[in-house]
Design an enzyme around this catalytic site. Structure first.
Site, PDB file in Angstrom:
ATOM      1  N   GLU A 153     -34.808 -41.175   1.301  1.00  0.00           N
ATOM      2  CA  GLU A 153     -34.050 -41.961   2.284  1.00  0.00           C
ATOM      3  C   GLU A 153     -32.671 -42.144   1.693  1.00  0.00           C
ATOM      4  O   GLU A 153     -32.506 -42.801   0.670  1.00  0.00           O
ATOM      5  CB  GLU A 153     -34.752 -43.300   2.550  1.00  0.00           C
ATOM      6  CG  GLU A 153     -34.204 -44.032   3.760  1.00  0.00           C
ATOM      7  CD  GLU A 153     -32.961 -44.839   3.428  1.00  0.00           C
ATOM      8  OE1 GLU A 153     -31.847 -44.372   3.787  1.00  0.00           O
ATOM      9  OE2 GLU A 153     -33.084 -45.899   2.814  1.00  0.00           O
ATOM     10  N   CYS A 195     -28.948 -49.613   4.841  1.00  0.00           N
ATOM     11  CA  CYS A 195     -28.823 -48.185   5.139  1.00  0.00           C
ATOM     12  C   CYS A 195     -28.919 -47.900   6.636  1.00  0.00           C
ATOM     13  O   CYS A 195     -28.302 -46.966   7.137  1.00  0.00           O
ATOM     14  CB  CYS A 195     -29.875 -47.398   4.385  1.00  0.00           C
ATOM     15  SG  CYS A 195     -31.563 -47.982   4.659  1.00  0.00           S
TER      16      CYS A 195
END
Length: 230
Positions: free
Chosen positions: A3, A37
């Site tokens: 990720e 994020c």
């Protein structure tokens, strides 16, 4: 799985509730001082409603309280490190130099905070999707507002990114919102609200990485498949 960050777009269609969309976008973009994020850091709004959307976002940002995270009144705390603090300020400066309009915030610490890694919650409008602030992950409290000319254009702007982690669609028509969401190349899309669902698979496309965590698909990342040929 990996990720690796994002530059998520919140698409506001022409029939959306602008006030609701602004409130939810600010909630996402400035959560944890923008150090998320999956934050919606690009708000893509109808060109005919750009001024209205900008005013609504600025009004929401004015309600934020920047300060010491142990103070219960604080809603936006500091940037995690000095290096990241300088990086965020550099992006704000670059946005101004590249011609985006500063709607609120800007360089320097918020009033009353003369020390610490505090950044003023910053909103740019009249942003072109080719600008640095629209393409690179800032990881700080900075939101870019970009105008679109219809659903197709909004989807094209959302997908014109090396990232694809999260996103959102706001519309008065649920089916229309879902249809647009299905066209966005990203791992998660929220419909008419900022939702953090721990049971939903989480992960991205492109430079946002690959694989999924959470939910059934996240569990399957830990399994190995065996095939018996009979």
């Amino acid at each position: 799985m990996l990720e690796l960050g994002g530059k998520s777009a919140c698409l506001v269609l022409d029939d959306a509730d602008i006030v609701q969309a602004a409130a939810e976008t600010v909630k996402s973009a400035f959560n944890n001082a923008g150090q998320m994020c999956g934050a919606w850091t690009r708000m893509v709004v109808p060109r005919t409603r750009l001024e209205e959307a900008t005013a609504a976002v600025v009004a929401e940002v004015a309600r934020l309280e920047v300060g010491d995270p142990v103070d219960p009144r604080t809603t936006v705390g500091p940037i995690a490190t000095g290096d990241q603090y300088e990086k965020v300020l550099g992006y704000i400066d670059r946005g101004m130099r590249e011609g985006a309009t500063l709607a609120c915030g800007g360089p320097g610490r918020p009033p009353g905070l003369d020390r610490g890694f505090y950044v003023r919650p910053t909103v740019f409008t009249d942003v072109d999707n080719a600008m640095t602030i629209a393409r690179e992950e800032i990881f700080g409290p900075v939101l870019s507002i970009i105008a679109h000319d219809g659903d197709d254009d909004a989807v094209a702007i959302a997908n014109d990114s090396p990232y694809g982690l999260r996103g959102a669609v706001f519309s008065g028509d649920h089916d229309r919102a879902v249809a647009v969401a299905l066209r966005i190349r990203t791992g998660q899309v929220d419909i008419n609200g900022y939702k953090m669902l721990p049971n939903a698979p989480f992960g991205g496309f492109g430079q946002s990485g690959y694989g999924r965590c959470q939910g059934r698909l996240g569990f399957e990342e830990y399994l190995q498949v065996k095939s018996l040929q009979l």
